[in-house]
Write a protein that holds these residues in place. Structure first.
Motif, PDB file in Angstrom:
ATOM      1  N   UNK A   1       7.210 -22.510   5.647  1.00  0.00           N
ATOM      2  CA  UNK A   1       7.747 -21.191   5.973  1.00  0.00           C
ATOM      3  C   UNK A   1       6.660 -20.156   5.701  1.00  0.00           C
ATOM      4  N   UNK A   2       6.324 -19.405   6.741  1.00  0.00           N
ATOM      5  CA  UNK A   2       5.280 -18.381   6.630  1.00  0.00           C
ATOM      6  C   UNK A   2       5.953 -17.009   6.529  1.00  0.00           C
ATOM      7  N   UNK A   3       5.848 -16.408   5.359  1.00  0.00           N
ATOM      8  CA  UNK A   3       6.531 -15.151   5.068  1.00  0.00           C
ATOM      9  C   UNK A   3       5.562 -13.973   5.146  1.00  0.00           C
ATOM     10  N   UNK A   4       5.958 -12.928   5.877  1.00  0.00           N
ATOM     11  CA  UNK A   4       5.200 -11.672   5.902  1.00  0.00           C
ATOM     12  C   UNK A   4       6.076 -10.571   5.321  1.00  0.00           C
ATOM     13  N   UNK A   5       5.610  -9.994   4.220  1.00  0.00           N
ATOM     14  CA  UNK A   5       6.255  -8.831   3.640  1.00  0.00           C
ATOM     15  C   UNK A   5       5.390  -7.609   3.939  1.00  0.00           C
ATOM     16  N   UNK A   6       5.961  -6.642   4.602  1.00  0.00           N
ATOM     17  CA  UNK A   6       5.258  -5.390   4.898  1.00  0.00           C
ATOM     18  C   UNK A   6       5.853  -4.288   4.037  1.00  0.00           C
ATOM     19  N   UNK A   7       4.979  -3.606   3.295  1.00  0.00           N
ATOM     20  CA  UNK A   7       5.411  -2.488   2.452  1.00  0.00           C
ATOM     21  C   UNK A   7       5.049  -1.196   3.177  1.00  0.00           C
ATOM     22  N   UNK A   8       6.074  -0.526   3.684  1.00  0.00           N
ATOM     23  CA  UNK A   8       5.908   0.648   4.546  1.00  0.00           C
ATOM     24  C   UNK A   8       6.114   1.921   3.729  1.00  0.00           C
ATOM     25  N   UNK A   9       5.018   2.631   3.428  1.00  0.00           N
ATOM     26  CA  UNK A   9       5.067   3.812   2.562  1.00  0.00           C
ATOM     27  C   UNK A   9       5.371   5.072   3.362  1.00  0.00           C
ATOM     28  N   UNK A  10       6.188   5.941   2.762  1.00  0.00           N
ATOM     29  CA  UNK A  10       6.533   7.232   3.355  1.00  0.00           C
ATOM     30  C   UNK A  10       6.077   8.345   2.411  1.00  0.00           C
ATOM     31  N   UNK A  11       5.540   9.426   2.983  1.00  0.00           N
ATOM     32  CA  UNK A  11       5.044  10.529   2.169  1.00  0.00           C
ATOM     33  C   UNK A  11       6.187  11.304   1.512  1.00  0.00           C
ATOM     34  N   UNK A  12       5.851  12.063   0.476  1.00  0.00           N
ATOM     35  CA  UNK A  12       6.804  12.987  -0.106  1.00  0.00           C
ATOM     36  C   UNK A  12       7.098  14.125   0.854  1.00  0.00           C
ATOM     37  N   UNK A  13       8.226  14.811   0.654  1.00  0.00           N
ATOM     38  CA  UNK A  13       8.577  15.932   1.529  1.00  0.00           C
ATOM     39  C   UNK A  13       7.559  17.064   1.387  1.00  0.00           C
ATOM     40  N   UNK A  14       7.383  17.805   2.493  1.00  0.00           N
ATOM     41  CA  UNK A  14       6.501  18.954   2.460  1.00  0.00           C
ATOM     42  C   UNK A  14       7.036  20.036   1.530  1.00  0.00           C
ATOM     43  N   UNK A  15       6.166  20.934   1.106  1.00  0.00           N
ATOM     44  CA  UNK A  15       6.540  21.998   0.178  1.00  0.00           C
ATOM     45  C   UNK A  15       5.837  23.290   0.551  1.00  0.00           C
ATOM     46  N   UNK A  16       6.316  24.386   0.027  1.00  0.00           N
ATOM     47  CA  UNK A  16       5.666  25.676   0.275  1.00  0.00           C
ATOM     48  C   UNK A  16       4.399  25.743  -0.526  1.00  0.00           C
ATOM     49  N   UNK A  17       3.293  26.066   0.134  1.00  0.00           N
ATOM     50  CA  UNK A  17       1.961  26.066  -0.513  1.00  0.00           C
ATOM     51  C   UNK A  17       1.337  27.452  -0.503  1.00  0.00           C
TER      52      UNK A  17
ATOM     53  N   UNK B   1      -3.490   4.498  -3.478  1.00  0.00           N
ATOM     54  CA  UNK B   1      -4.908   4.859  -3.508  1.00  0.00           C
ATOM     55  C   UNK B   1      -5.190   6.142  -2.732  1.00  0.00           C
ATOM     56  N   UNK B   2      -4.147   6.784  -2.225  1.00  0.00           N
ATOM     57  CA  UNK B   2      -4.320   8.007  -1.452  1.00  0.00           C
ATOM     58  C   UNK B   2      -4.250   9.239  -2.326  1.00  0.00           C
ATOM     59  N   UNK B   3      -4.298  10.398  -1.673  1.00  0.00           N
ATOM     60  CA  UNK B   3      -4.242  11.672  -2.390  1.00  0.00           C
ATOM     61  C   UNK B   3      -2.856  12.303  -2.341  1.00  0.00           C
ATOM     62  N   UNK B   4      -1.927  11.684  -1.611  1.00  0.00           N
ATOM     63  CA  UNK B   4      -0.566  12.198  -1.485  1.00  0.00           C
ATOM     64  C   UNK B   4       0.415  11.301  -2.217  1.00  0.00           C
ATOM     65  N   UNK B   5       1.461  11.913  -2.766  1.00  0.00           N
ATOM     66  CA  UNK B   5       2.510  11.139  -3.401  1.00  0.00           C
ATOM     67  C   UNK B   5       3.343  10.385  -2.370  1.00  0.00           C
ATOM     68  N   UNK B   6       3.855   9.225  -2.764  1.00  0.00           N
ATOM     69  CA  UNK B   6       4.690   8.393  -1.900  1.00  0.00           C
ATOM     70  C   UNK B   6       6.136   8.518  -2.369  1.00  0.00           C
ATOM     71  N   UNK B   7       7.031   8.835  -1.438  1.00  0.00           N
ATOM     72  CA  UNK B   7       8.435   9.015  -1.813  1.00  0.00           C
ATOM     73  C   UNK B   7       9.201   7.703  -1.790  1.00  0.00           C
ATOM     74  N   UNK B   8       8.861   6.807  -0.866  1.00  0.00           N
ATOM     75  CA  UNK B   8       9.561   5.531  -0.749  1.00  0.00           C
ATOM     76  C   UNK B   8       8.645   4.493  -0.120  1.00  0.00           C
ATOM     77  N   UNK B   9       8.946   3.229  -0.393  1.00  0.00           N
ATOM     78  CA  UNK B   9       8.197   2.110   0.197  1.00  0.00           C
ATOM     79  C   UNK B   9       9.223   1.098   0.701  1.00  0.00           C
TER      80      UNK B   9
END
Length: 211
Positions: free
Chosen positions: A195-211, A74-82
């Motif tokens: 059993x109480x399970x917590x799954x956390x999805x940890x998103x990482x941004x895409x690499x920076x680029x020349x703008x 839902x953000x404005x940046x691409x996600x490289x990995x979760x």
């Protein structure tokens, strides 16, 4: 004083005078303009729908639970990995557990459906991020939920699955199946337990680029 010395001093004095006159009367035009600049940071916003993937009771060994959910950028940046982080706790109803219930709950598969491919050799090439892994073992793993696990045949023939990552405004359809493993032995110690399970999805941004 010799004539050459007098002439030399005269020339030097004249040159100094010219230099002073020139320095005193030198001028130039100038013009200044301002620029307005903005550095606006993007947003990284990953959501999961629904937030509760599994909520079942009266489980018994041999039961299998299948569920679907979405990972949404839902953000404005691409996600490289979760990265998928696993944590759980067990409520021991009888207080007699000698084993970890997490060793008896298996993730049969966690599939990223948007990155699943079809190839003419093997058919469906399911993009299973997790496969045949107990919750106990998954605690020590951090699989990437949006990785394209491309097989050799898919690479050779091409496929219709998405590349790794999750673009801004995009979503990935996820499928998961859990099994309460029946190991053919006495599992009475788990009666009434939860059993109480917590799954956390940890998103990482895409690499920076020349703008």
């Amino acid at each position: 004083m010799g004539i050459k010395k007098k002439l030399g001093m005269g020339i030097a004095t004249a040159a100094l005078g010219i230099s002073l006159v020139g320095g005193g009367t030198f001028a130039y035009f100038s013009d200044a303009e301002e620029t307005n600049n903005t550095f606006a940071a993007g947003t990284l916003d990953l959501s999961v729908d629904p937030t509760t993937i599994v909520d079942v009771d009266n489980l018994k060994p041999g039961d299998v639970i299948f569920r679907e959910f979405e990972l949404i950028n839902q953000g404005s940046l691409g996600i490289s990995s979760v990265d998928l982080l696993t944590d759980y706790s067990v409520d021991d109803a009888q207080g007699d557990n000698t084993d970890d219930m997490g060793k008896h709950i298996k993730v049969l598969f966690l599939e990223n459906g948007d990155k699943t491919d079809w190839n003419p050799i093997e058919g469906w090439d399911y993009n299973d991020i997790v496969s045949e892994t107990t919750l106990y073992d998954l605690q020590n793993q951090t699989p990437d939920a949006v990785e394209d696990l491309e097989s050799f045949w898919t690479w050779l023939f091409g496929g219709n699955g998405e590349d790794s990552g999750l673009a801004a405004g995009d979503n990935d359809q996820m499928y998961v199946a859990f099994e309460f493993v029946d190991n053919g032995q006495d599992q009475n110690e788990f009666q009434g337990d939860a059993l109480n399970l917590t799954w956390t999805f940890d998103a990482q941004q895409e690499e920076g680029e020349q703008r």
